[in-house]
Design a protein around this motif. Sequence first.
Motif, PDB file in Angstrom:
ATOM      1  N   GLY A 176       4.174   9.050  -6.747  1.00  0.00           N
ATOM      2  CA  GLY A 176       4.896  10.305  -6.619  1.00  0.00           C
ATOM      3  C   GLY A 176       4.642  11.062  -5.332  1.00  0.00           C
ATOM      4  O   GLY A 176       5.126  12.180  -5.156  1.00  0.00           O
ATOM      5  N   HIS A 177       3.898  10.471  -4.392  1.00  0.00           N
ATOM      6  CA  HIS A 177       3.631  11.155  -3.121  1.00  0.00           C
ATOM      7  C   HIS A 177       4.883  11.178  -2.255  1.00  0.00           C
ATOM      8  O   HIS A 177       5.590  10.172  -2.137  1.00  0.00           O
ATOM      9  N   ARG A 178       5.154  12.341  -1.651  1.00  0.00           N
ATOM     10  CA  ARG A 178       6.277  12.466  -0.731  1.00  0.00           C
ATOM     11  C   ARG A 178       5.826  12.986   0.637  1.00  0.00           C
ATOM     12  O   ARG A 178       6.597  12.965   1.594  1.00  0.00           O
ATOM     13  N   ARG A 179       4.597  13.468   0.733  1.00  0.00           N
ATOM     14  CA  ARG A 179       4.025  13.839   2.038  1.00  0.00           C
ATOM     15  C   ARG A 179       2.891  12.843   2.323  1.00  0.00           C
ATOM     16  O   ARG A 179       1.773  12.997   1.844  1.00  0.00           O
ATOM     17  N   VAL A 180       3.236  11.815   3.073  1.00  0.00           N
ATOM     18  CA  VAL A 180       2.307  10.713   3.343  1.00  0.00           C
ATOM     19  C   VAL A 180       2.064  10.620   4.848  1.00  0.00           C
ATOM     20  O   VAL A 180       3.025  10.552   5.628  1.00  0.00           O
ATOM     21  N   GLY A 181       0.801  10.655   5.232  1.00  0.00           N
ATOM     22  CA  GLY A 181       0.445  10.512   6.641  1.00  0.00           C
ATOM     23  C   GLY A 181      -0.104   9.120   6.928  1.00  0.00           C
ATOM     24  O   GLY A 181      -0.481   8.381   6.017  1.00  0.00           O
ATOM     25  N   ILE A 182      -0.149   8.773   8.207  1.00  0.00           N
ATOM     26  CA  ILE A 182      -0.673   7.482   8.652  1.00  0.00           C
ATOM     27  C   ILE A 182      -1.752   7.717   9.698  1.00  0.00           C
ATOM     28  O   ILE A 182      -1.584   8.530  10.615  1.00  0.00           O
ATOM     29  N   VAL A 183      -2.852   7.007   9.555  1.00  0.00           N
ATOM     30  CA  VAL A 183      -3.933   7.017  10.543  1.00  0.00           C
ATOM     31  C   VAL A 183      -4.071   5.605  11.085  1.00  0.00           C
ATOM     32  O   VAL A 183      -4.301   4.667  10.322  1.00  0.00           O
ATOM     33  N   THR A 184      -3.883   5.461  12.397  1.00  0.00           N
ATOM     34  CA  THR A 184      -3.941   4.128  12.984  1.00  0.00           C
ATOM     35  C   THR A 184      -4.673   4.176  14.316  1.00  0.00           C
ATOM     36  O   THR A 184      -5.136   5.228  14.763  1.00  0.00           O
ATOM     37  N   SER A 185      -4.788   3.004  14.960  1.00  0.00           N
ATOM     38  CA  SER A 185      -5.563   2.923  16.198  1.00  0.00           C
ATOM     39  C   SER A 185      -4.917   1.941  17.153  1.00  0.00           C
ATOM     40  O   SER A 185      -4.130   1.077  16.762  1.00  0.00           O
ATOM     41  N   GLY A 186      -5.262   2.057  18.407  1.00  0.00           N
ATOM     42  CA  GLY A 186      -4.781   1.151  19.436  1.00  0.00           C
ATOM     43  C   GLY A 186      -5.167   1.671  20.794  1.00  0.00           C
ATOM     44  O   GLY A 186      -5.147   2.883  21.042  1.00  0.00           O
ATOM     45  N   VAL A 187      -5.556   0.763  21.684  1.00  0.00           N
ATOM     46  CA  VAL A 187      -6.050   1.177  22.995  1.00  0.00           C
ATOM     47  C   VAL A 187      -4.899   1.632  23.893  1.00  0.00           C
ATOM     48  O   VAL A 187      -4.978   2.680  24.543  1.00  0.00           O
ATOM     49  N   ARG A 188      -3.826   0.855  23.932  1.00  0.00           N
ATOM     50  CA  ARG A 188      -2.714   1.200  24.814  1.00  0.00           C
ATOM     51  C   ARG A 188      -1.762   2.171  24.122  1.00  0.00           C
ATOM     52  O   ARG A 188      -1.693   2.234  22.902  1.00  0.00           O
ATOM     53  N   ALA A 206       0.829  -1.207   0.000  1.00  0.00           N
ATOM     54  CA  ALA A 206       0.000   0.000   0.000  1.00  0.00           C
ATOM     55  C   ALA A 206       0.863   1.258   0.000  1.00  0.00           C
ATOM     56  O   ALA A 206       0.620   2.205  -0.762  1.00  0.00           O
ATOM     57  N   ALA A 207       1.886   1.273   0.860  1.00  0.00           N
ATOM     58  CA  ALA A 207       2.758   2.446   0.922  1.00  0.00           C
ATOM     59  C   ALA A 207       3.577   2.595  -0.353  1.00  0.00           C
ATOM     60  O   ALA A 207       3.778   3.715  -0.857  1.00  0.00           O
ATOM     61  N   GLN A 208       4.049   1.473  -0.911  1.00  0.00           N
ATOM     62  CA  GLN A 208       4.829   1.538  -2.144  1.00  0.00           C
ATOM     63  C   GLN A 208       3.983   2.075  -3.293  1.00  0.00           C
ATOM     64  O   GLN A 208       4.497   2.794  -4.170  1.00  0.00           O
ATOM     65  N   HIS A 209       2.711   1.746  -3.293  1.00  0.00           N
ATOM     66  CA  HIS A 209       1.785   2.262  -4.313  1.00  0.00           C
ATOM     67  C   HIS A 209       1.771   3.788  -4.289  1.00  0.00           C
ATOM     68  O   HIS A 209       1.842   4.445  -5.350  1.00  0.00           O
ATOM     69  N   LEU A 210       1.721   4.385  -3.101  1.00  0.00           N
ATOM     70  CA  LEU A 210       1.717   5.850  -3.000  1.00  0.00           C
ATOM     71  C   LEU A 210       3.061   6.446  -3.402  1.00  0.00           C
ATOM     72  O   LEU A 210       3.122   7.486  -4.071  1.00  0.00           O
ATOM     73  N   GLY A 252      12.787   8.170   1.826  1.00  0.00           N
ATOM     74  CA  GLY A 252      13.102   9.396   2.550  1.00  0.00           C
ATOM     75  C   GLY A 252      11.888  10.078   3.152  1.00  0.00           C
ATOM     76  O   GLY A 252      11.943  11.268   3.482  1.00  0.00           O
ATOM     77  N   ILE A 253      10.799   9.333   3.341  1.00  0.00           N
ATOM     78  CA  ILE A 253       9.559   9.906   3.860  1.00  0.00           C
ATOM     79  C   ILE A 253       9.430   9.569   5.345  1.00  0.00           C
ATOM     80  O   ILE A 253       9.508   8.403   5.738  1.00  0.00           O
ATOM     81  N   VAL A 254       9.279  10.613   6.164  1.00  0.00           N
ATOM     82  CA  VAL A 254       9.012  10.431   7.597  1.00  0.00           C
ATOM     83  C   VAL A 254       7.547  10.806   7.811  1.00  0.00           C
ATOM     84  O   VAL A 254       7.209  11.988   7.846  1.00  0.00           O
ATOM     85  N   PRO A 255       6.661   9.824   7.950  1.00  0.00           N
ATOM     86  CA  PRO A 255       5.236  10.127   7.967  1.00  0.00           C
ATOM     87  C   PRO A 255       4.757  10.643   9.321  1.00  0.00           C
ATOM     88  O   PRO A 255       5.128  10.094  10.368  1.00  0.00           O
ATOM     89  N   GLY A 282       5.243  -2.454   7.907  1.00  0.00           N
ATOM     90  CA  GLY A 282       5.106  -2.544   6.455  1.00  0.00           C
ATOM     91  C   GLY A 282       5.076  -1.190   5.786  1.00  0.00           C
ATOM     92  O   GLY A 282       5.736  -0.980   4.750  1.00  0.00           O
ATOM     93  N   TRP A 283       4.332  -0.249   6.367  1.00  0.00           N
ATOM     94  CA  TRP A 283       4.294   1.095   5.775  1.00  0.00           C
ATOM     95  C   TRP A 283       5.704   1.711   5.772  1.00  0.00           C
ATOM     96  O   TRP A 283       6.139   2.277   4.762  1.00  0.00           O
ATOM     97  N   LEU A 284       6.407   1.571   6.906  1.00  0.00           N
ATOM     98  CA  LEU A 284       7.744   2.166   6.996  1.00  0.00           C
ATOM     99  C   LEU A 284       8.744   1.453   6.100  1.00  0.00           C
ATOM    100  O   LEU A 284       9.720   2.073   5.638  1.00  0.00           O
ATOM    101  N   ASP A 285       8.514   0.175   5.819  1.00  0.00           N
ATOM    102  CA  ASP A 285       9.401  -0.558   4.905  1.00  0.00           C
ATOM    103  C   ASP A 285       9.499   0.140   3.555  1.00  0.00           C
ATOM    104  O   ASP A 285      10.556   0.112   2.901  1.00  0.00           O
ATOM    105  N   ALA A 286       8.383   0.730   3.117  1.00  0.00           N
ATOM    106  CA  ALA A 286       8.369   1.407   1.814  1.00  0.00           C
ATOM    107  C   ALA A 286       8.658   2.899   1.933  1.00  0.00           C
ATOM    108  O   ALA A 286       9.312   3.478   1.053  1.00  0.00           O
ATOM    109  N   LEU A 287       8.192   3.537   3.000  1.00  0.00           N
ATOM    110  CA  LEU A 287       8.337   4.990   3.121  1.00  0.00           C
ATOM    111  C   LEU A 287       9.766   5.397   3.497  1.00  0.00           C
ATOM    112  O   LEU A 287      10.301   6.382   2.955  1.00  0.00           O
TER     113      LEU A 287
END
Length: 355
Positions: free
Chosen positions: A182-194, A174-178, A226-229, A217-222
């Motif tokens: 050509g995207h270089r400003r990529v954000g992440i939305v995630t969830s977790g209780v703790r 998914a991240a490699q697709h972005l 050179g993308i710090v999301p 996995g997202w960071l593997d591609a980003l």
Amino acid sequence: MGGVAVGRVTLQTIADRVGVSRMTVSNAFSRPDQLSPTMRDRILAVADELGYVGPDPAARALARGTTGAVGILLTESLSGAFADEVATTFLGAIADELAPTGLGLTLLSTDTAGAVVPARDVAMDGALVYSCDPESTAVDWLLRRKMPLVYIDQVPADGVPAVNVADRAGARAAAQHLVDLGHRRVGIVTSGVRGQHGIVTPDDIVDGFVGAQRLSGWLDALTPAGIVPPIAREPHGSPESGYQAARMLLSAPEPPTAILCFSDAMAQGVISAAVDAGLSVPDGLSVVGFDDSPGSARLRPPLTTVRQDIQAKGHAAAAALTQAIEAARTGGPALAEHLCLPTELIVRASTAAPH
């Protein structure tokens, strides 16, 4: 098996009416393969006429040493499970797989604060542990009971069958697709209780197995790009949480041109937040989900997402548990296989090159 009365009707009452032994009547209810269809139909017809519904389930369970039920431990509230298309599809697949076995499914919360602790006190032959904190007291109770268990979306453990999906590979795709768009400003939305919520860094996150795998996995591609999301993290994986997380990301001085989401449900909220911010999807913001839930193709625009076979996961988990229960009953070999089902990137209309 002894006769159990319903009113004044017992197995012997029916046996006398039909002219057969009490054991033959018992077999009609509990071992139908021992009788001809004609004889069984005749016995059941007389039982129905007399108002007898069958041997008492509690007494039958006591005699057999089984409950006829399996539990599923859910990290979310039980009501929340029914609001999530992925969870309901998963539960339906489990129920379908269990149906021929006669086993019923009991939903268990992870609550351990009350006088009744479901994981400790509910009678069951085995349990499925679905996406729960491995340090949960409820999980610990199931382990201490030494009953057959199957882990789903959990860290695999020695001796416990497990069913997972290739979360890390799917998130990487998914991240490699972005990145490839050509995207270089990529954000992440995630969830977790703790752990921390709001805008966080990877080091701030204390997450369950699935969340950690997808983040990796997202960071593997980003990271190689050179993308710090920026990462927005909410307690729950609902559309409402996705909406709040997206608002945080989109209010930044340099907002992302694309957002990767922990789930399709959160992606739905992200799309709504983008529209409310005056952005079109995908021209103003590309959005990628995860799960390929039943409604993802119906979103407007249809959602690019990572497909996991939710039904296959449910069928595999239930099959592994019934095998473990049978092995425990017969003393046969217990197979503790760790299955990992594949994922697949599904590209739809919610992603495009940045403008």
